[in-house]
Design a protein around this motif. Structure first.
Motif, PDB file in Angstrom:
ATOM      1  N   LEU A 168       0.826  -1.207   0.000  1.00 20.49           N
ATOM      2  CA  LEU A 168       0.000   0.000   0.000  1.00 20.49           C
ATOM      3  C   LEU A 168       0.862   1.260   0.000  1.00 20.49           C
ATOM      4  O   LEU A 168       0.589   2.218  -0.732  1.00 20.49           O
ATOM      5  CB  LEU A 168      -0.937   0.002   1.206  1.00 20.49           C
ATOM      6  CG  LEU A 168      -1.798   1.259   1.398  1.00 20.49           C
ATOM      7  CD1 LEU A 168      -2.667   1.503   0.179  1.00 20.49           C
ATOM      8  CD2 LEU A 168      -2.670   1.133   2.650  1.00 20.49           C
ATOM      9  N   ARG A 174      -7.897  -1.459  -3.209  1.00 19.10           N
ATOM     10  CA  ARG A 174      -7.909  -0.906  -4.554  1.00 19.10           C
ATOM     11  C   ARG A 174      -8.621  -1.833  -5.525  1.00 19.10           C
ATOM     12  O   ARG A 174      -8.557  -3.051  -5.390  1.00 19.10           O
ATOM     13  CB  ARG A 174      -6.477  -0.661  -5.059  1.00 19.10           C
ATOM     14  CG  ARG A 174      -5.767   0.483  -4.365  1.00 19.10           C
ATOM     15  CD  ARG A 174      -4.309   0.538  -4.790  1.00 19.10           C
ATOM     16  NE  ARG A 174      -3.652   1.674  -4.164  1.00 19.10           N
ATOM     17  CZ  ARG A 174      -3.206   2.730  -4.834  1.00 19.10           C
ATOM     18  NH1 ARG A 174      -3.357   2.803  -6.141  1.00 19.10           N
ATOM     19  NH2 ARG A 174      -2.618   3.723  -4.203  1.00 19.10           N
ATOM     20  N   ARG A 175      -9.243  -1.225  -6.500  1.00 15.49           N
ATOM     21  CA  ARG A 175      -9.864  -1.966  -7.600  1.00 15.49           C
ATOM     22  C   ARG A 175      -9.316  -1.383  -8.893  1.00 15.49           C
ATOM     23  O   ARG A 175      -9.451  -0.190  -9.157  1.00 15.49           O
ATOM     24  CB  ARG A 175     -11.373  -1.846  -7.546  1.00 15.49           C
ATOM     25  CG  ARG A 175     -12.103  -2.557  -8.664  1.00 15.49           C
ATOM     26  CD  ARG A 175     -13.561  -2.735  -8.308  1.00 15.49           C
ATOM     27  NE  ARG A 175     -13.715  -3.652  -7.175  1.00 15.49           N
ATOM     28  CZ  ARG A 175     -14.852  -3.836  -6.512  1.00 15.49           C
ATOM     29  NH1 ARG A 175     -15.928  -3.142  -6.833  1.00 15.49           N
ATOM     30  NH2 ARG A 175     -14.912  -4.703  -5.513  1.00 15.49           N
ATOM     31  N   VAL A 176      -8.659  -2.206  -9.670  1.00 13.60           N
ATOM     32  CA  VAL A 176      -8.002  -1.762 -10.896  1.00 13.60           C
ATOM     33  C   VAL A 176      -8.694  -2.392 -12.088  1.00 13.60           C
ATOM     34  O   VAL A 176      -8.869  -3.614 -12.140  1.00 13.60           O
ATOM     35  CB  VAL A 176      -6.503  -2.148 -10.888  1.00 13.60           C
ATOM     36  CG1 VAL A 176      -5.832  -1.733 -12.182  1.00 13.60           C
ATOM     37  CG2 VAL A 176      -5.796  -1.517  -9.690  1.00 13.60           C
ATOM     38  N   ASP A 215       1.136   6.794  -6.846  1.00 16.25           N
ATOM     39  CA  ASP A 215       0.045   7.717  -7.172  1.00 16.25           C
ATOM     40  C   ASP A 215       0.489   9.166  -7.014  1.00 16.25           C
ATOM     41  O   ASP A 215       0.201  10.018  -7.862  1.00 16.25           O
ATOM     42  CB  ASP A 215      -1.160   7.453  -6.260  1.00 16.25           C
ATOM     43  CG  ASP A 215      -1.929   6.205  -6.655  1.00 16.25           C
ATOM     44  OD1 ASP A 215      -1.686   5.678  -7.754  1.00 16.25           O
ATOM     45  OD2 ASP A 215      -2.768   5.756  -5.848  1.00 16.25           O
ATOM     46  N   ASP A 268       0.651   3.978  -2.999  1.00 16.31           N
ATOM     47  CA  ASP A 268       0.307   5.368  -2.682  1.00 16.31           C
ATOM     48  C   ASP A 268       1.406   6.321  -3.157  1.00 16.31           C
ATOM     49  O   ASP A 268       1.125   7.405  -3.682  1.00 16.31           O
ATOM     50  CB  ASP A 268       0.092   5.536  -1.176  1.00 16.31           C
ATOM     51  CG  ASP A 268      -1.256   5.009  -0.706  1.00 16.31           C
ATOM     52  OD1 ASP A 268      -2.116   4.725  -1.568  1.00 16.31           O
ATOM     53  OD2 ASP A 268      -1.450   4.869   0.518  1.00 16.31           O
ATOM     54  N   ASP A 299      -8.869  -6.804  -7.869  1.00 16.32           N
ATOM     55  CA  ASP A 299      -8.925  -6.214  -6.541  1.00 16.32           C
ATOM     56  C   ASP A 299      -7.611  -6.491  -5.831  1.00 16.32           C
ATOM     57  O   ASP A 299      -7.146  -7.631  -5.769  1.00 16.32           O
ATOM     58  CB  ASP A 299     -10.077  -6.810  -5.724  1.00 16.32           C
ATOM     59  CG  ASP A 299     -11.436  -6.318  -6.192  1.00 16.32           C
ATOM     60  OD1 ASP A 299     -11.469  -5.392  -7.021  1.00 16.32           O
ATOM     61  OD2 ASP A 299     -12.453  -6.859  -5.733  1.00 16.32           O
TER      62      ASP A 299
END
Length: 291
Positions: free
Chosen positions: A35, A96-98, A42, A39, A90
């Motif tokens: 994670l 997260r869902r991609v 992103d 992050d 997922d």
């Protein structure tokens, strides 16, 4: 935390190629920091997208090949972390869902959002293997846009012993030419930095250790794509404070091994690693850990 990987123990020599066969099962490494890494990706992508993603026209199919390869591999390798539902993945611990078919997003960019690794596509051309596409959020003192479209020997030009015409450059070209889809390979690189930033693309002046001393590791893999024939280069970064060696039973031996390798670097190698200024302070601290 105690360091998981210790390539500085002497098993992965600096400024040597050191490629080894890799079991495809262990191609990608997802851990408890997933994670945090996603992050961080992103943040970098939102702040400076043109610095971390590049792609030639005509690489879209190869990018999609990478995405589908990861989408097949990750749920099998990490079933508690990745769940696939058709074109949707997922990432459970990361909440997260991609969507693999997200409109207007390059497939390699989507793929990079699944893993902690940076992803680079190398394509064979008249001038050899060149960097044709990449999503690199955690570069270690190099610039993706500056390397974009460049041949392998040009990319490695600043590395002592790897510039055009050297034996290492010739060997690397031969390795790329002979790589097969059924046998990925892996190598480790490591450096010593003065901070624990994941995103470190700037070509920094000699490192200063005023804010601490950190071991920055790179787990690099090469995998030939069976359809396009391109080669996917992945880089996974690990950062451990030097002080974490004190939490290992073999910490003293590891400190001695690091010190011996730093001492053996030529002036050019020491400068490339950014350690010319801080060499003495680094060796002093390693000596203290070694007892």
């Amino acid at each position: 935390m105690t360091p998981r990987h210790t390539p500085y123990d002497g098993s992965s020599k600096l400024f040597q190629i050191g490629l080894k066969p890799l079991d495809a099962h262990d191609w990608i490494d997802a851990d408890v920091h997933l994670l945090t890494y996603l992050d961080a990706k992103d943040q970098v992508m939102n702040r400076a997208p043109h610095e971390v993603f590049v792609a030639e026209a005509g690489t879209e199919a190869a990018q999609g090949e990478v995405l589908h390869l990861l989408a097949d591999h990750l749920p099998q390798r990490f079933p508690d972390t990745y769940h696939r539902f058709g074109p949707q993945i997922d990432i459970v611990p990361a909440f997260r869902r991609v969507r693999m078919d997200a409109p207007f997003l390059p497939p390699l960019l989507i793929a990079a959002g699944l893993v902690q690794e940076d992803l680079v596509l190398m394509r064979k051309g008249d001038d050899g293997w060149r960097l044709s596409a990449g999503c690199v959020c955690f570069a270690s003192s190099w610039s993706l846009p500056e390397k974009f479209g460049k041949a392998l020997e040009v990319i490695h030009g600043p590395v002592p012993g790897f510039s055009a015409g050297t034996r290492n450059a010739t060997i690397m070209d031969r390795i790329f030419d002979n790589l097969t889809p059924d046998q990925p390979v892996v190598r480790w690189n490591w450096s010593v930095y003065g901070n624990d930033e994941l995103h470190h693309p700037h070509i920094s002046p000699p490192h200063r250790f005023d804010d601490g001393i950190y071991l920055r590791l790179e787990r690099q893999t090469l995998r030939k794509l069976p359809v396009s024939g391109d080669i996917l280069f992945t880089v996974r970064i690990y950062i451990d404070p030097l002080e974490a060696l004190n939490r290992r039973e073999d910490g003293a031996e590891l400190a001695q091994a690091i010190a011996a390798q730093i001492e053996a670097l030529s002036p050019e190698e020491l400068d490339y690693k950014g350690l010319t200024v801080e060499k003495d302070r680094l060796l002093k601290r390693l000596g203290e850990i070694a007892g």
